[in-house]
Motif scaffolding. Structure first.
Motif, PDB file in Angstrom:
ATOM      1  N   THR A  14       0.833  -1.209   0.000  1.00 52.59           N
ATOM      2  CA  THR A  14       0.000   0.000   0.000  1.00 52.59           C
ATOM      3  C   THR A  14       0.867   1.258   0.000  1.00 52.59           C
ATOM      4  O   THR A  14       0.588   2.221  -0.721  1.00 52.59           O
ATOM      5  CB  THR A  14      -0.931  -0.031   1.228  1.00 52.59           C
ATOM      6  N   ASP A  37      -7.972  -4.476  -1.467  1.00 53.27           N
ATOM      7  CA  ASP A  37      -7.545  -5.165  -0.257  1.00 53.27           C
ATOM      8  C   ASP A  37      -8.668  -5.104   0.781  1.00 53.27           C
ATOM      9  O   ASP A  37      -9.486  -4.186   0.772  1.00 53.27           O
ATOM     10  CB  ASP A  37      -6.292  -4.452   0.282  1.00 53.27           C
ATOM     11  N   SER A  41      -6.750   0.357   3.132  1.00 55.92           N
ATOM     12  CA  SER A  41      -5.879   1.351   3.750  1.00 55.92           C
ATOM     13  C   SER A  41      -5.277   2.339   2.769  1.00 55.92           C
ATOM     14  O   SER A  41      -4.554   3.235   3.153  1.00 55.92           O
ATOM     15  CB  SER A  41      -4.766   0.635   4.516  1.00 55.92           C
ATOM     16  N   ASP A 136      -3.881  -1.945  -5.804  1.00 54.46           N
ATOM     17  CA  ASP A 136      -3.265  -2.416  -4.552  1.00 54.46           C
ATOM     18  C   ASP A 136      -3.970  -3.700  -4.145  1.00 54.46           C
ATOM     19  O   ASP A 136      -5.127  -3.691  -3.734  1.00 54.46           O
ATOM     20  CB  ASP A 136      -3.449  -1.334  -3.479  1.00 54.46           C
TER      21      ASP A 136
HETATM   22 MG   LIG Z   1      -1.952  -2.950   2.096  1.00 52.40          MG
END
Ligand SMILES: [Mg+2]
Ligand SMILES: Nc1ncnc2c1ncn2[C@@H]1O[C@H](COP(=O)(O)OP(=O)(O)OP(=O)(O)O)[C@@H](O)[C@H]1O
Length: 245
Positions: A14, A37, A41, A136
């Motif tokens: 990330t 994800d 985040s 991500d």
């Molecule tokens: Mg991550």
């Protein structure tokens, strides 16, 4: 360029995704970031307030049902062109975030319906324009089998300088190769210059090596953002290397 970022849990996927996007946006490029994800985040890592983070696609049950249906019949070619604007947020000028979440987070049996919508949306994003796309990914290897990222141009495999992280990196790389994703690079994170890669591991070519930044460790104690570090120029240089690899 359309890239996905994969690797073992906690290796810095990330963070590196946020650094790449921030660099590209400051270079005047339009960037679309996809958070795929469960931890969701990427928004906070970019400094986005939590209340501004969009509701993940996988949690939008009504929308999933409307577009792909549930149960016996699943529409594998759902309408998605109107969803990008609805599901994304402009973090700042040129930097857009679309939050998908993972199938594991969808809480539904096989996850076929949300996966179909997620896949269709990603494919649409890949083909829609010349903008940059960075995905991500969830930690580990399992999600690769769902085939959501087969349409990206390349894969950035992130690893720490540890045998376990490098084992996962090698596994990810092999699976991605099986899926036809041949353009892959390895990025070492939190690695000193004295670390040498084990020659026995079938790993992608090393594109960049980020050191461990104490400034980031200190910053993370008071802020979720990974941007605007004093080492920004060095980070920019490494991002450039990754993108040129
Ligand atoms: Mg991550
Ligand atoms: N080069 C670095 N120097 C110092 N701290 C770092 C560095 N890279 C990442 N970190 C810190 O390590 C932690 C984990 O990083 P990050 O969340 O990017 O990993 P991840 O691979 O995305 O994790 P997950 O598998 O949970 O999604 C974060 O607190 C981040 O700020």
């Amino acid at each position: 360029m359309k890239l996905a970022v994969a690797g073992k849990g906690g290796v810095g996927k990330t963070t590196i995704c946020a650094w790449l996007a921030d660099y590209l946006a400051r270079m005047g490029e339009d960037v679309w970031l996809v958070d795929a994800d469960t931890a969701l985040s990427l928004g906070p890592a970019l400094g986005l307030d939590e209340d501004k983070t969009p509701v993940p696609l996988v949690q939008q049950k009504a929308l999933i049902q409307e577009r792909v249906g549930t149960g016996g019949f699943i529409n594998m070619n759902p309408k998605v062109d109107d969803l990008i604007a609805r599901l994304s947020v402009e973090v700042r000028e040129r930097l857009h975030l679309l939050v998908m979440g993972t199938i594991a987070g969808a809480g539904s049996g096989c996850g076929c319906a949300p996966n179909a919508l997620l896949k269709a949306l990603l494919v649409h994003l890949v083909f829609q324009s010349s903008q940059h796309l960075l995905v991500d990914l969830e930690a580990g290897v399992e999600h690769l089998g769902r085939g959501t990222i087969t349409k990206v141009d390349g894969l950035i495999v992130v690893s720490e300088p540890s045998l376990r992280a490098l084992n996962t990196a090698a596994q990810i790389s092999a699976l991605a190769t099986d899926l036809g994703l041949k353009k892959q690079v390895l990025v070492l994170n939190r690695a000193g210059n004295d670390f040498s890669l084990p020659e026995t591991k079938p790993l992608p070519g090393l594109a960049a090596r980020f050191p461990s930044f104490s400034s980031l460790e200190n910053k993370q104690q008071i802020s979720p953002s990974v941007l605007d570090l004093p080492e920004r120029d060095a980070i920019d240089g490494l991002c450039k290397k990754i993108l040129q690899f």
